[in-house]
Write an enzyme that holds these catalytic residues in place. Structure first.
Site, PDB file in Angstrom:
ATOM      1  N   HIS A  26       0.847  -1.205   0.000  1.00  0.00           N
ATOM      2  CA  HIS A  26       0.000   0.000   0.000  1.00  0.00           C
ATOM      3  C   HIS A  26       0.870   1.236   0.000  1.00  0.00           C
ATOM      4  O   HIS A  26       2.055   1.194   0.365  1.00  0.00           O
ATOM      5  CB  HIS A  26      -0.931   0.008   1.226  1.00  0.00           C
ATOM      6  CG  HIS A  26      -0.226   0.282   2.521  1.00  0.00           C
ATOM      7  ND1 HIS A  26      -0.059   1.551   3.024  1.00  0.00           N
ATOM      8  CD2 HIS A  26       0.368  -0.547   3.410  1.00  0.00           C
ATOM      9  CE1 HIS A  26       0.592   1.491   4.180  1.00  0.00           C
ATOM     10  NE2 HIS A  26       0.871   0.226   4.432  1.00  0.00           N
ATOM     11  N   CYS A  27       0.299   2.347  -0.448  1.00  0.00           N
ATOM     12  CA  CYS A  27       0.980   3.634  -0.369  1.00  0.00           C
ATOM     13  C   CYS A  27       0.206   4.501   0.612  1.00  0.00           C
ATOM     14  O   CYS A  27      -0.449   3.988   1.511  1.00  0.00           O
ATOM     15  CB  CYS A  27       1.091   4.273  -1.752  1.00  0.00           C
ATOM     16  SG  CYS A  27      -0.492   4.595  -2.544  1.00  0.00           S
ATOM     17  N   ALA A  28       0.248   5.808   0.433  1.00  0.00           N
ATOM     18  CA  ALA A  28      -0.391   6.691   1.410  1.00  0.00           C
ATOM     19  C   ALA A  28      -1.903   6.568   1.428  1.00  0.00           C
ATOM     20  O   ALA A  28      -2.533   6.721   2.474  1.00  0.00           O
ATOM     21  CB  ALA A  28       0.007   8.142   1.134  1.00  0.00           C
ATOM     22  N   THR A  29      -2.504   6.273   0.276  1.00  0.00           N
ATOM     23  CA  THR A  29      -3.971   6.255   0.208  1.00  0.00           C
ATOM     24  C   THR A  29      -4.541   5.027  -0.472  1.00  0.00           C
ATOM     25  O   THR A  29      -5.749   4.826  -0.437  1.00  0.00           O
ATOM     26  CB  THR A  29      -4.491   7.496  -0.555  1.00  0.00           C
ATOM     27  OG1 THR A  29      -3.972   7.476  -1.892  1.00  0.00           O
ATOM     28  CG2 THR A  29      -4.067   8.787   0.132  1.00  0.00           C
ATOM     29  N   ARG A  30      -3.692   4.200  -1.110  1.00  0.00           N
ATOM     30  CA  ARG A  30      -4.210   3.119  -1.947  1.00  0.00           C
ATOM     31  C   ARG A  30      -3.684   1.753  -1.532  1.00  0.00           C
ATOM     32  O   ARG A  30      -2.500   1.607  -1.211  1.00  0.00           O
ATOM     33  CB  ARG A  30      -3.848   3.369  -3.417  1.00  0.00           C
ATOM     34  CG  ARG A  30      -4.387   4.658  -3.967  1.00  0.00           C
ATOM     35  CD  ARG A  30      -4.104   4.779  -5.451  1.00  0.00           C
ATOM     36  NE  ARG A  30      -2.686   4.849  -5.746  1.00  0.00           N
ATOM     37  CZ  ARG A  30      -1.966   5.961  -5.759  1.00  0.00           C
ATOM     38  NH1 ARG A  30      -2.540   7.110  -5.468  1.00  0.00           N
ATOM     39  NH2 ARG A  30      -0.700   5.943  -6.058  1.00  0.00           N
TER      40      ARG A  30
END
Length: 325
Positions: A26-30
């Site tokens: 995952h990244c910051a939002t996804r």
């Protein structure tokens, strides 16, 4: 009503299909999933799940937009409640090689740097706060000056503002090992060795007034710490993880726990301090000179060139460490 992150994770897996997932991160939002068959996923069903803001597929990754904070909790619920996915967090063997090499390279860098960005962002805020607290105008407003601030307060502020950057190579090595399938703690140990206090501090060596000189090995190899060196830590982390995976395939089970970490740490420490570190130091300095030269190119041509590379990073569907969301 409290958000049920476990149910959100279960609903996502039900639509995507557990067997359809090759890797998960995952990244910051996804929530970012490498999948075997994108056509098996019904986007409309995913978008009906609670907290899902949208979905898209790019460069081999199915990305589910959940939002800051939410994605971390959904990701953790999936990993904790489905042990099979713990191996898929760093499993790179089956990841599809879609997209051009530039995008794949940017995606790899993003996967390495995104996990450490929160620490860097927090440190940046601490630096800003320190600048305000020590500002002469602000201190004068309260009828005091920097000379009257207790030494322990200055030390505590330095701990908040300097620690991440002082041990940045350790964080990068840890993240690179995790990304490339190695044991993260081994990468962290190697990174700490690159900035060991027993080595001459890189910042002090660079200061001609400090009187600190590098240690000279074999009469010509300078040995220093690599505080603030991104490239050295990145390359050492990647190579170290690959070496560990090779050794684990060949090392007898009875010796694996003891000797694989021993060999990896020993080889990468010597490689980093005696070979790659000194070489990559010159490369990093060269890159700095190139960027500085571009900045001073007339008519904005240099800025145009720099902007081109930034735009390439921003346009990648998986985001880069320059523009990661």
């Amino acid at each position: 009503m409290a958000t049920d992150y476990k149910k959100i994770g279960e609903d996502i897996l039900a639509v995507v299909g557990e067997g359809n997932i090759l890797s998960i991160t995952h990244c910051a939002t996804r929530l970012r999933l490498e999948v075997k068959d994108r056509m098996l996923i019904e986007d409309q069903e995913i978008e009906k799940i609670d907290q899902v803001k949208g979905v898209f597929f790019n460069a081999g990754q199915y990305q589910i937009i959940l939002g800051t904070g939410i994605v971390n909790k959904v990701y953790e619920s999936i990993i904790q409640n489905n042990p099979v996915f713990q191996d898929k967090v760093t499993n790179l063997e089956e990841i599809k090689k879609e997209g051009n090499p530039i995008k794949r390279g940017i995606r790899t860098l993003a996967d390495i740097f995104i996990p450490i960005i929160p620490g860097i962002v927090a440190t940046g805020l601490f630096l800003g706060l320190k600048g305000v607290v020590l500002n002469d105008t602000v201190l004068g407003f309260f009828g005091t000056s920097a000379d009257h601030i207790p030494a322990y307060m200055l030390t505590l502020m330095s701990v908040l503002t300097d620690t991440v950057f002082a041990f940045l190579p350790a964080l990068i090595c840890w993240s690179a090992f995790k990304k490339f399938g190695g044991t993260p703690i081994i990468g962290f140990v190697i990174g700490l060795m690159l900035v060991s206090p027993m080595l001459p501090n890189a910042y002090s060596v660079a200061d001609i007034n400090s009187g600190v000189n590098p240690i000279i090995a074999f009469g010509f190899i300078p040995i220093v710490g690599y505080q603030g060196s991104v490239l050295t830590a990145l390359v050492i982390g990647i190579l170290g993880a690959k070496l560990e995976r090779i050794l684990r395939k060949r090392m007898p089970d009875s010796l694996d726990l003891m000797f694989t970490p021993f060999v990896v740490i020993f080889v990468m420490m010597l490689t980093g301090l005696l070979i790659l570190g000194p070489l990559l130091h010159f490369v990093e300095n060269g890159l700095v000179y190139v960027v500085e030269g571009l900045i001073h190119v007339p008519f904005g041509i240099g800025g145009l060139i720099i902007g081109f590379f930034i735009s390439v990073s921003r346009n990648d569907g998986n985001a880069s460490f320059i523009y990661y969301d």
